[in-house]
Enzyme design. Structure first.
Site, PDB file in Angstrom:
ATOM      1  N   GLY A   8       0.790  -1.239   0.000  1.00 55.51           N
ATOM      2  CA  GLY A   8       0.000   0.000   0.000  1.00 55.51           C
ATOM      3  C   GLY A   8       0.813   1.275   0.000  1.00 55.51           C
ATOM      4  O   GLY A   8       0.242   2.361   0.077  1.00 55.51           O
ATOM      5  N   TYR A 151       6.662 -13.595 -14.957  1.00 55.01           N
ATOM      6  CA  TYR A 151       5.662 -12.660 -14.408  1.00 55.01           C
ATOM      7  C   TYR A 151       4.288 -13.036 -14.934  1.00 55.01           C
ATOM      8  O   TYR A 151       3.322 -13.148 -14.184  1.00 55.01           O
ATOM      9  CB  TYR A 151       6.006 -11.222 -14.810  1.00 55.01           C
ATOM     10  CG  TYR A 151       4.954 -10.200 -14.396  1.00 55.01           C
ATOM     11  CD1 TYR A 151       4.848  -9.801 -13.061  1.00 55.01           C
ATOM     12  CD2 TYR A 151       4.081  -9.640 -15.326  1.00 55.01           C
ATOM     13  CE1 TYR A 151       3.888  -8.874 -12.673  1.00 55.01           C
ATOM     14  CE2 TYR A 151       3.126  -8.715 -14.943  1.00 55.01           C
ATOM     15  CZ  TYR A 151       3.034  -8.328 -13.620  1.00 55.01           C
ATOM     16  OH  TYR A 151       2.075  -7.406 -13.236  1.00 55.01           O
TER      17      TYR A 151
HETATM   18  N1  LIG Z   1       1.873  -0.817 -12.997  1.00 53.10           N
HETATM   19  C1  LIG Z   1       1.401  -1.596 -13.943  1.00 53.10           C
HETATM   20  O1  LIG Z   1       1.538  -1.324 -15.136  1.00 53.10           O
HETATM   21  C2  LIG Z   1       0.631  -2.833 -13.563  1.00 53.10           C
HETATM   22  C3  LIG Z   1      -0.148  -3.459 -14.537  1.00 53.10           C
HETATM   23  C4  LIG Z   1      -0.866  -4.603 -14.198  1.00 53.10           C
HETATM   24  C5  LIG Z   1      -0.800  -5.120 -12.913  1.00 53.10           C
HETATM   25  N2  LIG Z   1      -0.026  -4.489 -11.984  1.00 53.10           N
HETATM   26  C6  LIG Z   1       0.011  -5.093 -10.646  1.00 53.10           C
HETATM   27  O2  LIG Z   1      -0.426  -4.142  -9.698  1.00 53.10           O
HETATM   28  C7  LIG Z   1       0.219  -4.383  -8.440  1.00 53.10           C
HETATM   29  C8  LIG Z   1       0.880  -3.091  -7.961  1.00 53.10           C
HETATM   30  O3  LIG Z   1       1.836  -2.704  -8.926  1.00 53.10           O
HETATM   31  P1  LIG Z   1       2.471  -1.237  -8.993  1.00 53.10           P
HETATM   32  O4  LIG Z   1       2.817  -0.991 -10.406  1.00 53.10           O
HETATM   33  O5  LIG Z   1       1.630  -0.276  -8.239  1.00 53.10           O
HETATM   34  O6  LIG Z   1       3.844  -1.533  -8.213  1.00 53.10           O
HETATM   35  P2  LIG Z   1       4.801  -0.587  -7.351  1.00 53.10           P
HETATM   36  O7  LIG Z   1       4.576   0.851  -7.634  1.00 53.10           O
HETATM   37  O8  LIG Z   1       6.151  -1.172  -7.532  1.00 53.10           O
HETATM   38  O9  LIG Z   1       4.307  -0.882  -5.851  1.00 53.10           O
HETATM   39  C9  LIG Z   1       4.329  -2.170  -5.341  1.00 53.10           C
HETATM   40  C10 LIG Z   1       3.903  -2.138  -3.897  1.00 53.10           C
HETATM   41  O10 LIG Z   1       3.936  -3.483  -3.395  1.00 53.10           O
HETATM   42  C11 LIG Z   1       4.900  -3.575  -2.353  1.00 53.10           C
HETATM   43  N3  LIG Z   1       5.530  -4.890  -2.434  1.00 53.10           N
HETATM   44  C12 LIG Z   1       6.267  -5.420  -3.439  1.00 53.10           C
HETATM   45  N4  LIG Z   1       6.700  -6.643  -3.108  1.00 53.10           N
HETATM   46  C13 LIG Z   1       6.209  -6.905  -1.867  1.00 53.10           C
HETATM   47  C14 LIG Z   1       6.326  -7.989  -0.975  1.00 53.10           C
HETATM   48  N5  LIG Z   1       7.027  -9.094  -1.280  1.00 53.10           N
HETATM   49  N6  LIG Z   1       5.700  -7.919   0.225  1.00 53.10           N
HETATM   50  C15 LIG Z   1       4.992  -6.821   0.559  1.00 53.10           C
HETATM   51  N7  LIG Z   1       4.861  -5.750  -0.238  1.00 53.10           N
HETATM   52  C16 LIG Z   1       5.466  -5.796  -1.431  1.00 53.10           C
HETATM   53  C17 LIG Z   1       5.850  -2.397  -2.560  1.00 53.10           C
HETATM   54  O11 LIG Z   1       6.503  -1.975  -1.376  1.00 53.10           O
HETATM   55  P3  LIG Z   1       7.970  -2.579  -0.972  1.00 53.10           P
HETATM   56  O12 LIG Z   1       8.824  -2.500  -2.190  1.00 53.10           O
HETATM   57  O13 LIG Z   1       8.424  -1.699   0.168  1.00 53.10           O
HETATM   58  O14 LIG Z   1       7.726  -3.967  -0.514  1.00 53.10           O
HETATM   59  C18 LIG Z   1       4.852  -1.329  -3.026  1.00 53.10           C
HETATM   60  O15 LIG Z   1       4.138  -0.792  -1.926  1.00 53.10           O
HETATM   61  C19 LIG Z   1       1.195  -5.524  -8.686  1.00 53.10           C
HETATM   62  O16 LIG Z   1       0.614  -6.749  -8.288  1.00 53.10           O
HETATM   63  C20 LIG Z   1       1.403  -5.502 -10.190  1.00 53.10           C
HETATM   64  O17 LIG Z   1       1.779  -6.741 -10.722  1.00 53.10           O
HETATM   65  C21 LIG Z   1       0.680  -3.370 -12.277  1.00 53.10           C
END
Ligand SMILES: NC(=O)c1ccc[n+]([C@@H]2O[C@H](COP(=O)([O-])OP(=O)(O)OC[C@H]3O[C@@H](n4cnc5c(N)ncnc54)[C@H](OP(=O)(O)O)[C@@H]3O)[C@@H](O)[C@H]2O)c1
Length: 233
Positions: A8, A151
């Site tokens: 979050g 992924y």
């Molecule tokens: N951005 C896109 O284009 C996109 C598209 C489709 C789906 N998604 C999905 O949406 C979700 C969020 O993505 P985002 O792009 O917002 O990513 P992001 O900006 O990198 O944020 C990821 C969040 O998850 C936390 N996190 C990562 N690994 C973790 C772990 N092992 N345990 C606990 N927390 C963890 C991170 O904090 P820490 O690093 O401090 O742990 C951060 O708060 C993901 O599941 C991703 O696959 C993203």
């Protein structure tokens, strides 16, 4: 009302936290980086002084830490309205070229995280015959694309998990949605040379989740596919 959002502190998870905080929800957030969690809690508490913000440093790829996060929440809350299984990592690659262990690490973070936390939290929802679980899948849950590698495999698996959970909880008063976003602006896209408008904004995903939550409990959006207006990248 109480919402849990894994991952979050940044990106999509943070946008969901902001959206539900604006609507008066108490938040339980986790991430691996303790400093980010502290800063996030401080900012949210200042902007929304009337809500409770619980945070716990948790690596969602580690089942014991997932259990500890669930126990911490249960100590504070007797009721959970929404669980958003959002935490995830994106390691680009190809099956034949990626480093050994790439599949395992992404399955741990992107699939087992949601499986274990849902098993810990959903029984509380089932007892109340009320609740909503969102699983942050991806367009990569539906199509294979260049450099998607493990992924994409992990996101197909999460989508499968979401469908099975939906089936199991449909007669128990608990709604389940798979969210399948395409490219969304976040830290994962840092350094990419594209105009910001080419991608969706994290807030767009938060608005979709809010919309699904607001429908009557006799309806569920089983899956929500979101793409940039100009299509996939
Ligand atoms: N951005 C896109 O284009 C996109 C598209 C489709 C789906 N998604 C999905 O949406 C979700 C969020 O993505 P985002 O792009 O917002 O990513 P992001 O900006 O990198 O944020 C990821 C969040 O998850 C936390 N996190 C990562 N690994 C973790 C772990 N092992 N345990 C606990 N927390 C963890 C991170 O904090 P820490 O690093 O401090 O742990 C951060 O708060 C993901 O599941 C991703 O696959 C993203």
């Amino acid at each position: 009302m109480n919402i849990i959002i894994t991952g979050g502190t940044k990106g999509i998870g943070r946008a969901i936290a902001e959206k539900f905080a604006q609507q008066g929800f108490n938040l339980a957030l986790c991430a691996r980086n303790a400093n980010d969690l502290k800063a996030c809690k401080k900012a949210l508490a200042a902007a929304y002084p009337n809500i409770q913000v619980l945070t716990k440093k948790t690596d969602m790829s580690k089942p014991k830490q997932v259990s500890a996060f669930a126990a911490y929440i249960k100590k504070h809350w007797k009721q959970i309205d929404i669980l958003v299984n959002n935490a995830g990592v994106f390691l680009p690659g190809e099956i034949l070229k990626e480093k050994e262990g790439t599949l395992e690490s992404q399955i741990n973070t992107n699939l087992y995280s949601a499986y274990h936390l849902s098993r810990a939290i959903a029984p509380m929802m089932v007892r109340r015959k009320s609740g909503y679980i969102f699983n942050m899948c991806s367009i990569a849950s539906k199509i294979a694309y260049p450099n998607g590698g493990s992924y994409s495999i992990s996101k197909f698996a999460l989508y499968g998990f979401s469908k099975v959970l939906r089936e199991e909880l449909k007669d128990k008063g608990v709604r389940v949605s798979a969210i399948l976003p395409g490219a969304t602006w976040s830290a994962s896209w840092a350094g990419v040379d594209l105009p910001k408008k080419r991608l969706m904004q994290a807030n767009d995903i938060a608005e979709a989740i809010w919309g699904a939550w607001q429908m009557s409990t006799s309806a569920v959006m089983e899956e929500i596919i979101l793409r940039p207006q100009l299509g996939d990248l």
